[in-house]
Design an enzyme around this catalytic site. Sequence first.
Site, PDB file in Angstrom:
ATOM      1  N   CYS A 113      42.902  28.575  55.982  1.00  0.00           N
ATOM      2  CA  CYS A 113      43.692  29.807  55.832  1.00  0.00           C
ATOM      3  C   CYS A 113      44.194  30.355  57.164  1.00  0.00           C
ATOM      4  O   CYS A 113      45.024  31.264  57.177  1.00  0.00           O
ATOM      5  CB  CYS A 113      42.895  30.870  55.101  1.00  0.00           C
ATOM      6  SG  CYS A 113      42.230  30.280  53.551  1.00  0.00           S
ATOM      7  N   HIS A 253      46.070  37.577  55.923  1.00  0.00           N
ATOM      8  CA  HIS A 253      45.828  36.536  54.930  1.00  0.00           C
ATOM      9  C   HIS A 253      45.373  37.211  53.637  1.00  0.00           C
ATOM     10  O   HIS A 253      44.593  38.166  53.666  1.00  0.00           O
ATOM     11  CB  HIS A 253      44.758  35.568  55.449  1.00  0.00           C
ATOM     12  CG  HIS A 253      44.327  34.583  54.420  1.00  0.00           C
ATOM     13  ND1 HIS A 253      45.232  33.896  53.645  1.00  0.00           N
ATOM     14  CD2 HIS A 253      43.099  34.187  54.008  1.00  0.00           C
ATOM     15  CE1 HIS A 253      44.570  33.119  52.805  1.00  0.00           C
ATOM     16  NE2 HIS A 253      43.280  33.271  53.005  1.00  0.00           N
ATOM     17  N   ASN A 283      45.122  33.626  46.495  1.00  0.00           N
ATOM     18  CA  ASN A 283      44.943  33.096  47.850  1.00  0.00           C
ATOM     19  C   ASN A 283      45.646  31.737  47.946  1.00  0.00           C
ATOM     20  O   ASN A 283      45.213  30.775  47.316  1.00  0.00           O
ATOM     21  CB  ASN A 283      43.436  32.962  48.126  1.00  0.00           C
ATOM     22  CG  ASN A 283      43.131  32.386  49.495  1.00  0.00           C
ATOM     23  OD1 ASN A 283      44.012  31.885  50.190  1.00  0.00           O
ATOM     24  ND2 ASN A 283      41.865  32.441  49.883  1.00  0.00           N
TER      25      ASN A 283
HETATM   26  N1  ACO Z   1      34.010  36.634  36.745  1.00  0.00           N
HETATM   27  C1  ACO Z   1      32.937  37.396  36.404  1.00  0.00           C
HETATM   28  N2  ACO Z   1      31.813  37.437  37.140  1.00  0.00           N
HETATM   29  C2  ACO Z   1      31.756  36.707  38.264  1.00  0.00           C
HETATM   30  C3  ACO Z   1      32.852  35.906  38.694  1.00  0.00           C
HETATM   31  C4  ACO Z   1      33.996  35.880  37.872  1.00  0.00           C
HETATM   32  N3  ACO Z   1      35.083  35.149  38.155  1.00  0.00           N
HETATM   33  N4  ACO Z   1      32.518  35.299  39.836  1.00  0.00           N
HETATM   34  C5  ACO Z   1      31.277  35.701  40.154  1.00  0.00           C
HETATM   35  N5  ACO Z   1      30.820  36.542  39.192  1.00  0.00           N
HETATM   36  C6  ACO Z   1      29.541  37.223  39.132  1.00  0.00           C
HETATM   37  C7  ACO Z   1      28.467  36.523  39.936  1.00  0.00           C
HETATM   38  O1  ACO Z   1      27.872  35.483  39.206  1.00  0.00           O
HETATM   39  C8  ACO Z   1      27.515  37.665  40.209  1.00  0.00           C
HETATM   40  O2  ACO Z   1      26.691  37.857  39.094  1.00  0.00           O
HETATM   41  P1  ACO Z   1      25.125  38.238  39.278  1.00  0.00           P
HETATM   42  O3  ACO Z   1      25.152  39.575  39.999  1.00  0.00           O
HETATM   43  O4  ACO Z   1      24.641  38.300  37.880  1.00  0.00           O
HETATM   44  O5  ACO Z   1      24.557  37.140  40.119  1.00  0.00           O
HETATM   45  C9  ACO Z   1      28.423  38.884  40.339  1.00  0.00           C
HETATM   46  O6  ACO Z   1      29.647  38.512  39.697  1.00  0.00           O
HETATM   47  C10 ACO Z   1      28.695  39.288  41.764  1.00  0.00           C
HETATM   48  O7  ACO Z   1      28.980  38.107  42.529  1.00  0.00           O
HETATM   49  P2  ACO Z   1      29.345  38.165  44.051  1.00  0.00           P
HETATM   50  O8  ACO Z   1      29.499  36.763  44.549  1.00  0.00           O
HETATM   51  O9  ACO Z   1      28.429  39.088  44.775  1.00  0.00           O
HETATM   52  O10 ACO Z   1      30.775  38.868  43.963  1.00  0.00           O
HETATM   53  P3  ACO Z   1      31.652  39.368  45.125  1.00  0.00           P
HETATM   54  O11 ACO Z   1      31.906  40.788  44.954  1.00  0.00           O
HETATM   55  O12 ACO Z   1      31.167  38.865  46.457  1.00  0.00           O
HETATM   56  O13 ACO Z   1      33.031  38.629  44.827  1.00  0.00           O
HETATM   57  C11 ACO Z   1      34.306  36.762  45.665  1.00  0.00           C
HETATM   58  C12 ACO Z   1      33.095  37.204  44.842  1.00  0.00           C
HETATM   59  C13 ACO Z   1      35.536  37.336  44.999  1.00  0.00           C
HETATM   60  C14 ACO Z   1      34.364  35.260  45.662  1.00  0.00           C
HETATM   61  C15 ACO Z   1      34.164  37.326  47.084  1.00  0.00           C
HETATM   62  O14 ACO Z   1      32.890  37.004  47.588  1.00  0.00           O
HETATM   63  C16 ACO Z   1      35.204  36.803  48.023  1.00  0.00           C
HETATM   64  O15 ACO Z   1      36.365  37.140  47.928  1.00  0.00           O
HETATM   65  N6  ACO Z   1      34.790  36.022  49.032  1.00  0.00           N
HETATM   66  C17 ACO Z   1      35.689  35.598  50.095  1.00  0.00           C
HETATM   67  C18 ACO Z   1      36.601  34.504  49.669  1.00  0.00           C
HETATM   68  C19 ACO Z   1      37.520  34.197  50.827  1.00  0.00           C
HETATM   69  O16 ACO Z   1      37.874  35.064  51.596  1.00  0.00           O
HETATM   70  N7  ACO Z   1      37.924  32.980  51.017  1.00  0.00           N
HETATM   71  C20 ACO Z   1      38.807  32.808  52.181  1.00  0.00           C
HETATM   72  C21 ACO Z   1      38.979  31.553  52.595  1.00  0.00           C
HETATM   73  S1  ACO Z   1      39.599  30.444  51.397  1.00  0.00           S
HETATM   74  C22 ACO Z   1      40.020  28.992  52.282  1.00  0.00           C
HETATM   75  O17 ACO Z   1      39.859  28.899  53.462  1.00  0.00           O
HETATM   76  C23 ACO Z   1      40.544  27.809  51.458  1.00  0.00           C
END
Ligand code: ACO
Length: 329
Positions: A113, A253, A283
């Site tokens: 990214c 980004h 993304n």
């Molecule tokens: N739908 C419903 N629930 C979900 C989903 C979904 N799609 N995905 C995860 N959950 C659940 C999890 O299982 C978890 O449940 P639990 O509490 O029972 O264990 C709960 O939701 C919270 O999960 P978290 O992982 O803490 O959620 P978070 O708020 O961190 O959001 C996300 C997850 C969106 C992936 C976030 O962490 C994120 O955006 N991370 C960064 C991603 C990024 O920036 N990538 C950049 C680079 S990409 C590249 O280089 C190719």
Amino acid sequence: MQSVGILGTGAYVPEKVLTNADLEKMVDTSDEWIVTRTGMKERRIAAPDQASSDLALKAAEQALERAGVSAEEIDLIIVATVTPDMSFPTVSCLLQTQLGANKAATFDLSAACAGFLYGVTTASQFIQTGAYRYALVVGVECLSRITNWSDRETAILFGDGAGAVVLGPVEEGYGFLSFELGGDGSKGDLLKVPAGGSRLPASHETVEKRLHTIQMVGREVFKFAVRVIISSTEGALKKAGMTKEDIDFLIPHQANIRIIDAAVKRFGLDEQKVVINIHRYGNMSSASIPVALHEAVMEGRFQKGDKLVLCGFGAGLTWGATVLKWSLE
Ligand code: ACO
């Protein structure tokens, strides 16, 4: 040193739209969860017969036309991508021949990214020193091809698209004023596609275990992203002799609206100063920033002299930021 800026922009996204409602039918998720946790509503998916070079070509043609530079004049093509058509030849070589940019040197660059930031930084050096006059930098991804569609934590995040810029000489004092690049390979395991390279070549086993798709430790990547969007922006501003008060536009980004919000809060930015399209495209990795940039240009948001900060971060881990004084009327 020659001042270097953006002479023209272009973008292309595939026609097929994948909405949150569509994803609800594929994995255990909801529109409400995706919107509140990521800011995403829909993303684009490449057609079965489209590969990265096809998307790149459309964005590049538009950027060249808008720059008023012909393909034959391009000295260098850099394509930032983690989803090339194939291992080799590179997307930049495929693009070179499709464009007819026959004298251009070409290479692909892999910085996830942050790839577009690495690309413009690299291309600028050649123009600053006078080695080359015009460069084409493209960020393109078909992330749908490396997405595990049964993993709800990643399937909701990614989309396909391409953005392109033509770089060239600009008036002194305009164009790129500073660059800040960085990496932390020790955290590479947080975000990876394990198979398909020389470590784990393709086999029945790698396919069965879905090791050719994105694996991500979302929470950790999120924390890294919030930290680095702030630190790299501050680093680039400092190198340009500026402060956050000088920012006219931030083009970050588009990984998660909450990451962008953290930066907006830190810098005390008015919403109007932030370019956001995450709700429409998700993304798109290296394509996110140039697509957002192009759309803002087409909306007439920038005036000559505006100070733009572009900031990217992602797998590697890698990051990059630049301060750009807009040189076009
Ligand atoms: N739908 C419903 N629930 C979900 C989903 C979904 N799609 N995905 C995860 N959950 C659940 C999890 O299982 C978890 O449940 P639990 O509490 O029972 O264990 C709960 O939701 C919270 O999960 P978290 O992982 O803490 O959620 P978070 O708020 O961190 O959001 C996300 C997850 C969106 C992936 C976030 O962490 C994120 O955006 N991370 C960064 C991603 C990024 O920036 N990538 C950049 C680079 S990409 C590249 O280089 C190719």
